[in-house]
Design a protein around this motif. Structure first.
Motif, short mmCIF file in Angstrom:
data_model
loop_
_atom_site.label_atom_id
_atom_site.label_comp_id
_atom_site.label_asym_id
_atom_site.label_seq_id
_atom_site.Cartn_x
_atom_site.Cartn_y
_atom_site.Cartn_z
N ASP A 29 44.82 -66.00 9.54
CA ASP A 29 46.04 -65.92 8.77
C ASP A 29 46.67 -67.43 8.81
N ALA A 30 46.75 -67.89 9.88
CA ALA A 30 47.38 -69.36 10.02
C ALA A 30 46.60 -70.43 9.44
N ASP A 31 45.08 -70.21 9.39
CA ASP A 31 44.43 -71.10 8.42
C ASP A 31 44.35 -70.97 6.84
N THR A 32 44.75 -69.70 6.85
CA THR A 32 44.93 -69.16 5.46
C THR A 32 46.05 -69.78 4.72
N ASP A 33 47.28 -69.68 5.50
CA ASP A 33 48.71 -70.16 5.42
C ASP A 33 48.49 -71.74 5.03
N ASP A 34 47.75 -72.62 5.87
CA ASP A 34 47.66 -73.72 5.87
C ASP A 34 46.93 -74.10 4.65
N THR A 35 45.99 -73.48 4.36
CA THR A 35 45.06 -73.75 3.13
C THR A 35 46.07 -73.51 1.76
N GLU A 36 46.62 -72.46 1.84
CA GLU A 36 47.60 -71.99 0.79
C GLU A 36 48.77 -73.14 0.66
N ASN A 37 48.97 -73.54 1.87
CA ASN A 37 50.32 -74.65 1.68
C ASN A 37 49.72 -76.00 1.53
N ALA A 38 48.25 -76.21 1.59
CA ALA A 38 47.77 -77.69 1.25
C ALA A 38 48.14 -78.20 0.12
N VAL A 39 48.48 -79.68 0.05
CA VAL A 39 48.65 -80.27 -1.18
C VAL A 39 47.27 -80.75 -1.66
N SER A 40 46.86 -80.68 -2.93
CA SER A 40 45.51 -81.19 -3.39
C SER A 40 45.66 -82.12 -4.63
N ILE A 41 44.65 -82.72 -5.14
CA ILE A 41 44.71 -83.52 -6.28
C ILE A 41 44.06 -82.73 -7.16
N GLU A 42 45.07 -82.29 -8.36
CA GLU A 42 44.51 -81.45 -9.43
C GLU A 42 43.72 -82.26 -10.60
N LYS A 43 44.27 -83.46 -10.76
CA LYS A 43 43.86 -84.22 -11.83
C LYS A 43 44.14 -85.83 -11.69
N VAL A 44 42.98 -86.56 -12.04
CA VAL A 44 43.56 -88.09 -12.01
C VAL A 44 43.00 -88.56 -13.37
N THR A 45 43.89 -89.27 -14.15
CA THR A 45 43.77 -89.75 -15.39
C THR A 45 43.97 -91.23 -15.42
N LEU A 46 42.96 -92.03 -16.12
CA LEU A 46 43.18 -93.48 -16.23
C LEU A 46 43.97 -93.58 -17.64
N VAL A 47 45.06 -94.35 -17.56
CA VAL A 47 45.83 -94.57 -18.58
C VAL A 47 46.28 -95.98 -18.84
N ARG A 48 46.52 -96.50 -19.93
CA ARG A 48 47.23 -97.69 -20.42
C ARG A 48 48.74 -97.41 -20.32
N ASP A 49 49.58 -98.53 -20.02
CA ASP A 49 50.79 -98.32 -19.97
C ASP A 49 51.12 -98.98 -21.45
N ALA A 50 51.76 -97.83 -22.42
CA ALA A 50 52.03 -98.42 -23.84
C ALA A 50 53.79 -98.47 -24.00
N ASP A 52 56.77 -97.15 -23.43
CA ASP A 52 57.63 -95.84 -23.03
C ASP A 52 56.84 -94.64 -22.74
N LYS A 53 55.33 -94.79 -22.78
CA LYS A 53 54.50 -93.56 -22.43
C LYS A 53 53.28 -94.22 -21.99
N PHE A 54 52.23 -93.42 -21.44
CA PHE A 54 51.06 -93.67 -20.95
C PHE A 54 50.11 -93.06 -22.09
N GLU A 55 49.13 -93.62 -22.44
CA GLU A 55 47.92 -93.38 -23.18
C GLU A 55 46.78 -93.08 -22.40
N PRO A 56 46.23 -92.02 -22.25
CA PRO A 56 44.65 -91.65 -21.70
C PRO A 56 43.70 -92.63 -22.21
N VAL A 57 42.99 -93.29 -21.49
CA VAL A 57 41.83 -94.12 -21.73
C VAL A 57 40.48 -94.13 -20.92
#
Length: 153
Positions: A29-50, A52-57
């Motif tokens: 149960d503790a391992d499950t709690d740690d897994t559920e509470n772990a932070v993960s990277i969902e997405k990494v996106t390359l962008v160009r600073d435009a 007032d916003k970022f444009e994916p490239v």
């Protein structure tokens, strides 16, 4: 006497198995709690600073301000995210670190942030970078999590 010793042994084994199951169950149960509470990277996106916003490239121009956006599963306090920008092969240089930047999520660092799940890493420069191959390595809590390769053309 033998019956008493055998009974005591069996009761001890039975308790041991019951307690052992309970302890292992709690660890699971503790391992499950740690897994559920772990932070993960969902997405990494390359962008160009435009501005007032970022444009994916997929690639950059030498004069662009390069960016990589790291989307986390949640903004958990104490999480450390680091980006290392590296020239892989460009302008006669190989495997040259350009910049290393680390962000630690704290109440102060998240104070005025609109999207606390997103970490923005940008690489500005005074002189254009040479045409060639580059990469950005993203570390989550000290572990290499993602490598994004890109080109400047």
């Amino acid at each position: 006497m033998k019956t008493t010793t055998l009974s005591a042994f069996l009761i001890g084994c039975s308790l041991s198995l019951t307690l052992g199951h309970s302890v292992f169950g709690n660890e699971k149960d503790a391992d499950t709690d740690d897994t559920e509470n772990a932070v993960s990277i969902e997405k990494v996106t390359l962008v160009r600073d435009a501005g007032d916003k970022f444009e994916p490239v997929k690639t950059f121009k030498p004069s662009d301000t390069f960016g990589v956006l790291v989307q986390l599963s949640e903004p958990k306090m104490g999480t450390q995210v680091k980006a290392i920008w590296t020239i892989v092969n460009a302008g006669g240089m190989e495997d040259k670190k350009l910049l290393e930047k680390e962000v630690k999520l704290t109440p102060e660092s998240l104070k005025d942030v609109k999207n606390p799940n997103r970490i923005d890493f940008t690489l500005t420069h005074d002189d254009p970078y040479p045409v060639g191959e580059y990469k950005a390595e993203i570390y989550l809590n000290g572990e290499l999590a993602e490598t994004v390769e890109f080109k400047i053309q």
